[in-house]
Design a protein around this motif. Structure first.
Motif, mmCIF file in Angstrom:
data_model
loop_
_atom_site.group_PDB
_atom_site.id
_atom_site.type_symbol
_atom_site.label_atom_id
_atom_site.label_comp_id
_atom_site.label_asym_id
_atom_site.label_seq_id
_atom_site.Cartn_x
_atom_site.Cartn_y
_atom_site.Cartn_z
ATOM 1 N N CYS A 70 0.834 -1.184 0.000
ATOM 2 C CA CYS A 70 0.000 0.000 0.000
ATOM 3 C C CYS A 70 0.873 1.239 0.000
ATOM 4 C CB CYS A 70 -0.872 0.023 1.249
ATOM 5 S SG CYS A 70 -2.536 -0.493 0.952
ATOM 6 N N THR A 71 0.861 2.028 -1.055
ATOM 7 C CA THR A 71 1.622 3.281 -1.072
ATOM 8 C C THR A 71 0.795 4.363 -1.723
ATOM 9 O OG1 THR A 71 2.618 2.719 -3.205
ATOM 10 C CG2 THR A 71 3.849 2.092 -1.218
ATOM 11 N N ASP B 62 -5.801 2.338 -1.529
ATOM 12 C CA ASP B 62 -4.744 3.321 -1.311
ATOM 13 C C ASP B 62 -5.235 4.463 -0.425
ATOM 14 O OD1 ASP B 62 -2.538 2.343 -3.223
ATOM 15 O OD2 ASP B 62 -4.322 2.372 -4.482
ATOM 16 N N CYS C 176 -5.069 3.097 3.120
ATOM 17 C CA CYS C 176 -3.689 3.066 3.611
ATOM 18 C C CYS C 176 -3.197 4.468 3.952
ATOM 19 C CB CYS C 176 -2.775 2.437 2.565
ATOM 20 S SG CYS C 176 -2.986 0.661 2.393
ATOM 21 N N THR C 177 -3.524 5.424 3.102
ATOM 22 C CA THR C 177 -3.111 6.808 3.352
ATOM 23 C C THR C 177 -3.801 7.351 4.594
ATOM 24 O OG1 THR C 177 -2.823 7.141 0.965
ATOM 25 C CG2 THR C 177 -2.956 9.114 2.338
ATOM 26 N N ASN D 9 -4.743 5.663 7.177
ATOM 27 C CA ASN D 9 -4.161 5.040 8.360
ATOM 28 C C ASN D 9 -2.819 5.652 8.758
ATOM 29 O OD1 ASN D 9 -6.269 3.296 8.850
ATOM 30 N ND2 ASN D 9 -5.416 1.640 7.626
ATOM 31 N N THR D 10 -2.127 6.283 7.803
ATOM 32 C CA THR D 10 -0.874 6.947 8.165
ATOM 33 C C THR D 10 -1.127 8.136 9.081
ATOM 34 O OG1 THR D 10 -0.862 8.485 6.269
ATOM 35 C CG2 THR D 10 0.142 6.301 5.944
ATOM 36 N N GLN E 57 -2.780 8.132 11.705
ATOM 37 C CA GLN E 57 -2.897 7.694 13.092
ATOM 38 C C GLN E 57 -1.572 7.749 13.831
ATOM 39 O OE1 GLN E 57 -5.936 4.421 13.832
ATOM 40 N NE2 GLN E 57 -5.111 3.838 11.862
ATOM 41 N N THR E 58 -0.477 7.604 13.119
ATOM 42 C CA THR E 58 0.816 7.491 13.788
ATOM 43 C C THR E 58 1.804 8.554 13.337
ATOM 44 O OG1 THR E 58 1.510 5.891 12.088
ATOM 45 C CG2 THR E 58 0.579 5.003 14.110
ATOM 46 N N ASN E 59 1.345 9.537 12.611
ATOM 47 C CA ASN E 59 2.215 10.596 12.135
ATOM 48 C C ASN E 59 2.897 11.289 13.316
ATOM 49 O OD1 ASN E 59 2.582 13.635 11.453
ATOM 50 N ND2 ASN E 59 2.560 12.583 9.481
ATOM 51 N N TYR F 267 -6.162 11.308 12.415
ATOM 52 C CA TYR F 267 -7.170 10.400 11.857
ATOM 53 C C TYR F 267 -8.605 10.883 12.062
ATOM 54 C CZ TYR F 267 -9.192 5.697 10.986
ATOM 55 O OH TYR F 267 -9.902 4.634 10.515
ATOM 56 N N GLN G 112 -5.850 -2.485 10.043
ATOM 57 C CA GLN G 112 -4.734 -1.919 10.798
ATOM 58 C C GLN G 112 -5.228 -1.276 12.087
ATOM 59 O OE1 GLN G 112 -2.179 0.577 8.458
ATOM 60 N NE2 GLN G 112 -2.140 -0.852 6.752
#
Length: 550
Positions: A2-3, A27, A30-31, A33-34, A36-38, A157, A432
């Protein structure tokens, strides 16, 4: 893998659905979900907790960067609802009632059970993958374009999904939007709403104490933060200390506050009301929903003769009056569905009782509902019934205290697992969100002397504290599994064909665990209570209702 698409988001129009490769639904997930942890987002959260006012300022900034304004939100005709227990059910009742009248509805809620699209609903249905993808990239593209000018900041998120929901509802031209608060109220990102048509507060209790405070008064102050000057607000009966704070908040903000009557006080030609959601506690949620929908309808249909309760001069909570329910309202209450809350699913010899109770008060309500409902099923069972508890608790919640409430229900087995749907990593990026380790729950309950003994799948044992007391005479066998699917397959012992998909792979269960399954194999029926976490319930529903993942 996933990118994010390598092509710059700046080169497509935000007015149409993206057609470039790599900008499809998966995608987008996946984007999302990024966020959440940025790392920069985490630093931002830490700064804002020291100064909560920054939260709403930041939200307004993100909203404007996404191309929206708070003035536009005024046109969504919003019903804004908060509370500790029952706010989602109240929203579901309210949305169903108004949709039954023929209105085009939007509904924003959290968390989701299986797929994130459940959080944003149009006419009661989760937004489709195509629309989600289209609107996701529109909003994300605008924010991505402007991040360099804002120190690379992107919304976390929940903030992003809130902005996305507002964008979807405006683009889809809904007649109204039912908006559920995320956490608290005063500083929740949904509270950038300036002019809701009506506000509601469901039952209050102790939860999210690190954010909202550790007393009912502190929590009530946060919840009352959604009140707006001149906007009618309704609440159910609350503990005296919480009600005092709500009254004071309403007085200061100059919002007329009304307390809902009992559901039995309403008149209806159909006799006793039937609710689509099970559980005695849903009756107060239904009454709150009736007041919210009735007030909204009066403002919509009689704008010059608005409800008398809207006078901003009220300085204390008044008793709201009941009224005669229309057939549409009666039908709306009966047709309401809200998965994962007091939900019963029967698959042959296995009956699942699902309730995402995750606070002490909601667990008390869950136990009451389960005892009554399970007893009804047991009276008609074809033979001996084996009771199983499947439990998980996340975050800062007191797992031991909740388990103590469950002990008197006399389970034959207590089964624990993390919020991981399958032991083999899933390709579905939606999952995730479920990666919460069971150790987070167990380490909060450890004690070397007074406990249930946990047998995990590696042959080791751990001690689980039950409020510092020994479990009563009847001790259940207690086991830990590496994922939800392995727990379900062991519990059901091949009796649920839905779980028998050969494509599903789980780690093998050791012989010592398999040997404990004799009572399950001998029982005529198996009754399983799944509770403690909405994420756990969502993971279970993913397996029991495969269509929900599509």
């Amino acid at each position: 893998m996933c990118t994010l698409a390598s092509l710059s988001l700046r080169y497509y129009s935000t007015k149409t659905a993206p057609q470039l490769p790599g900008m499809e639904y998966q995608d987008a997930i996946c984007t999302l979900n990024t966020l959440q942890t940025n790392a920069s987002a985490l630093q931002q959260v830490r700064r804002e907790r020291s100064n909560p006012q920054l939260q709403l300022q930041a939200m307004r900034g993100f909203l404007e960067r996404a191309g929206l304004t708070v003035e536009e939100l005024d046109h969504l005709n919003i019903i804004h609802v908060t509370g500790t227990k029952g706010k989602g059910s109240t929203c579901a009742f309210t949305e169903q009632i108004l949709r039954s009248y023929g209105f085009h509805t939007g509904f924003y809620s959290s968390p989701h059970l299986v797929q994130v699209r459940e959080r944003i609903r149009i006419n009661g249905q989760p937004i489709g993958k195509e629309l989600f993808t289209k609107y996701f990239w529109q909003v994300y593209g605008r924010l991505d374009e402007t991040k360099d000018a804002h120190r690379g900041m992107m919304p976390a998120y929940f903030r992003f999904l809130t902005i996305l929901a507002f964008h979807v509802f405006l683009q889809e031209k809904v007649d109204l939007a039912v908006i559920e608060v995320g956490i608290g109220g005063a500083y929740d990102c949904t509270n950038i709403i300036r002019r809701p048509w009506v506000c509601g507060i469901s039952s209050l209790g102790i939860d999210h104490t690190q954010i909202l405070g550790d007393t009912m008064e502190k929590i009530a102050w946060q919840k009352g933060g959604i009140f707006k000057t001149g906007v009618p607000a309704f609440t159910v009966r609350q503990p005296e200390d919480a009600m005092a704070v709500l009254k004071d908040r309403a007085k200061v903000i100059r919002s007329p506050l009304w307390v809902c009557p009992e559901l039995d006080d309403y008149q209806a030609d159909c006799g006793p009301l039937h609710l689509g959601l099970a559980g005695q506690h849903q009756r107060s949620n239904a009454s709150l929903a009736l007041q919210l929908s009735y007030t909204w309808l009066q403002k919509r249909c009689l704008p010059d003769k608005h409800v008398s309760s809207t006078s901003a001069e009220n300085t204390s909570a008044l008793q709201a009056t009941s009224f005669k329910l229309s057939p549409v309202m009666v039908k709306g209450l009966a047709d309401t569905k809200w998965p994962g809350r007091n939900q019963t699913l029967r698959h042959g010899a296995v009956t699942y009782f699902l309730d995402g109770a995750h606070t002490m008060r909601s667990m008390q309500a869950c136990v009451h509902w389960f005892r009554e409902t399970a007893a009804q099923h047991e009276r008609t069972a074809s033979g001996p019934v084996t009771r199983v508890l499947l439990f998980n608790s996340t975050g800062e919640r007191d797992s031991a205290a909740m388990l103590k409430l469950l002990v008197p229900s006399h389970f034959d087995f207590a089964v624990f697992c993390p919020n991981i749907t399958e032991a083999i990593a899933s390709c579905n990026a939606d999952q995730q969100n479920f990666n919460v380790s069971v150790e987070n729950m167990l380490t909060r309950c450890l004690d070397n002397e007074r406990s249930w003994r946990l047998h995990n799948d590696q042959g080791n044992t751990t001690q689980l504290l039950i409020e510092g007391r020994l479990v009563p005479d009847r001790k259940p066998d207690t086991l830990v599994f590496p994922c939800i699917l392995s727990a379900l397959q062991w519990i059901t012992q091949g009796r649920d064909s839905v779980l028998a998909d050969p494509a599903q792979r789980v780690l093998p269960v050791k012989a010592s665990i398999t040997a404990k399954a004799a009572p399950l194999c001998e029982a005529a029926e198996i009754h399983v209570l799944i509770t403690g976490s909405l994420h756990l319930v969502g993971g279970v529903l993913k397996h029991l209702d495969p269509a929900s993942s599509k």
